[in-house]
Design a protein around this motif. Structure first.
Motif, short mmCIF file in Angstrom:
data_model
loop_
_atom_site.label_atom_id
_atom_site.label_comp_id
_atom_site.label_asym_id
_atom_site.label_seq_id
_atom_site.Cartn_x
_atom_site.Cartn_y
_atom_site.Cartn_z
N PHE A 78 46.96 25.29 -26.20
CA PHE A 78 48.25 24.80 -25.71
C PHE A 78 48.70 23.64 -26.59
O PHE A 78 47.93 23.11 -27.39
CB PHE A 78 48.14 24.34 -24.25
CG PHE A 78 47.42 23.04 -24.07
CD1 PHE A 78 48.13 21.85 -23.93
CD2 PHE A 78 46.03 22.99 -24.07
CE1 PHE A 78 47.47 20.65 -23.77
CE2 PHE A 78 45.36 21.79 -23.92
CZ PHE A 78 46.08 20.61 -23.77
N SER A 79 49.97 23.25 -26.46
CA SER A 79 50.46 22.07 -27.16
C SER A 79 51.60 21.43 -26.37
O SER A 79 52.22 22.08 -25.54
CB SER A 79 50.96 22.43 -28.57
OG SER A 79 52.21 23.10 -28.50
N THR A 80 51.85 20.17 -26.67
CA THR A 80 52.99 19.45 -26.11
C THR A 80 54.07 19.39 -27.20
O THR A 80 53.87 19.91 -28.29
CB THR A 80 52.57 18.03 -25.68
OG1 THR A 80 52.01 17.36 -26.81
CG2 THR A 80 51.54 18.08 -24.55
N ASN A 81 55.20 18.76 -26.91
CA ASN A 81 56.29 18.64 -27.90
C ASN A 81 55.81 17.96 -29.17
O ASN A 81 54.96 17.07 -29.12
CB ASN A 81 57.45 17.83 -27.33
CG ASN A 81 58.19 18.59 -26.25
OD1 ASN A 81 58.25 19.81 -26.26
ND2 ASN A 81 58.77 17.85 -25.32
N SER A 82 56.36 18.38 -30.31
CA SER A 82 56.12 17.75 -31.62
C SER A 82 54.65 17.75 -32.03
O SER A 82 54.17 16.81 -32.65
CB SER A 82 56.65 16.32 -31.64
OG SER A 82 58.02 16.30 -31.34
N SER A 83 53.92 18.81 -31.71
CA SER A 83 52.50 18.89 -32.05
C SER A 83 52.29 19.42 -33.46
O SER A 83 53.01 20.29 -33.93
CB SER A 83 51.76 19.79 -31.07
OG SER A 83 51.71 19.19 -29.79
N CYS A 123 42.38 25.06 -24.69
CA CYS A 123 42.68 25.06 -23.26
C CYS A 123 41.54 24.36 -22.52
O CYS A 123 40.36 24.54 -22.87
CB CYS A 123 42.82 26.51 -22.77
SG CYS A 123 43.57 26.66 -21.15
N PRO A 124 41.84 23.51 -21.53
CA PRO A 124 40.77 22.78 -20.84
C PRO A 124 39.86 23.70 -20.03
O PRO A 124 40.26 24.79 -19.63
CB PRO A 124 41.54 21.81 -19.94
CG PRO A 124 42.89 22.41 -19.77
CD PRO A 124 43.17 23.20 -21.02
N ALA A 139 39.81 29.37 -22.86
CA ALA A 139 39.98 30.70 -22.25
C ALA A 139 41.45 31.09 -22.19
O ALA A 139 42.33 30.27 -21.98
CB ALA A 139 39.38 30.72 -20.85
N SER A 140 41.69 32.39 -22.38
CA SER A 140 43.05 32.91 -22.23
C SER A 140 43.28 33.45 -20.83
O SER A 140 44.42 33.61 -20.40
CB SER A 140 43.32 34.00 -23.27
OG SER A 140 42.41 35.06 -23.14
N VAL A 141 42.20 33.76 -20.10
CA VAL A 141 42.28 34.20 -18.70
C VAL A 141 41.08 33.64 -17.94
O VAL A 141 40.05 33.35 -18.54
CB VAL A 141 42.29 35.75 -18.55
CG1 VAL A 141 43.52 36.35 -19.17
CG2 VAL A 141 41.03 36.36 -19.14
N CYS A 142 41.23 33.47 -16.63
CA CYS A 142 40.10 33.08 -15.79
C CYS A 142 39.28 34.33 -15.48
O CYS A 142 39.84 35.42 -15.35
CB CYS A 142 40.58 32.44 -14.48
SG CYS A 142 41.40 30.84 -14.72
N SER A 143 37.97 34.19 -15.38
CA SER A 143 37.07 35.31 -15.08
C SER A 143 36.55 35.19 -13.66
O SER A 143 36.34 34.08 -13.16
CB SER A 143 35.89 35.33 -16.06
OG SER A 143 36.37 35.46 -17.38
#
Length: 196
Positions: A119-124, A130-131, A161-165
């Motif tokens: 993920f990113s925030t503005n102006s990254s 991902c946490p 992770a891109s999805v929770c398991s």
């Protein structure tokens, strides 16, 4: 009484001579002036024209040149500057910030969408992992709407992770878990169980 003035675009030493390209002389001038950096001498008989935003001209230029993609300039520039990280540059615009969920390294003309698991925030200038206890889809922005989705009870996600398991049978988890916990002895935990 015998004095003669030079025409625009020429100067006098002993007789009339013409200015070279990239210089100019105004009417009555005794010499030619080299065009300053950040402006262009379109003709030798007119004053220099200032370069606008997103363009540049070294000293002695006959025209302003457009900055290349991934660079920028203020008005009256002698050269273009590399676009800073976290922003994209498409002349003649000034640097624009990348939106949350995307990033740009220096000298970029477009922002790149963050891949799944980041993920990113503005102006990254880069995407962050991902946490733990959350999932991040493609283009995931910082926290809030469009940000990481935290795992429900009975589900887990290690960092990136891109999805929770789902927790397998014999284990359980609380919300936002990064791992599943073994069920206490004598307790049956079905897949996707939450503590009771």
């Amino acid at each position: 009484s015998g004095a003669a003035f030079c025409t625009q675009g020429s100067y006098a030493i002993s007789g009339a001579a013409f200015c070279t390209q990239g210089s100019y002389a105004i009417s009555g001038a005794a010499f030619c002036t080299r065009c300053q950096a950040g402006s262009a001498c379109v003709t030798t008989a007119s004053l220099p024209v200032a370069c606008g935003t997103g363009t540049f001209a070294p000293a002695g230029s006959t025209r302003c040149q457009t900055c290349v993609l991934g660079s920028w300039s203020f008005a009256n520039a002698s050269a273009c500057t590399r676009c800073p990280p976290g922003r994209f540059c498409v002349p003649p615009q000034l640097p624009q910030p990348c939106a949350a969920g995307s990033f740009a390294t220096s000298n970029a003309s477009v922002c790149t969408v963050c891949p799944a698991g980041t993920f990113s925030t503005n102006s990254s200038s880069a995407c962050s992992q991902c946490p733990r206890g959350a999932s991040c889809a493609v283009g995931c922005s910082g926290f809030g709407a469009g940000g990481p989705l935290f795992c429900s009870s009975g589900w887990y996600a290690a960092g990136g992770a891109s999805v929770c398991s789902v927790c397998p049978t014999g284990t359980y988890s609380t919300a936002n878990a990064s791992a599943c916990t073994s069920c206490p002895q004598g307790v049956l935990c079905l897949a996707g169980s939450a503590p009771s």
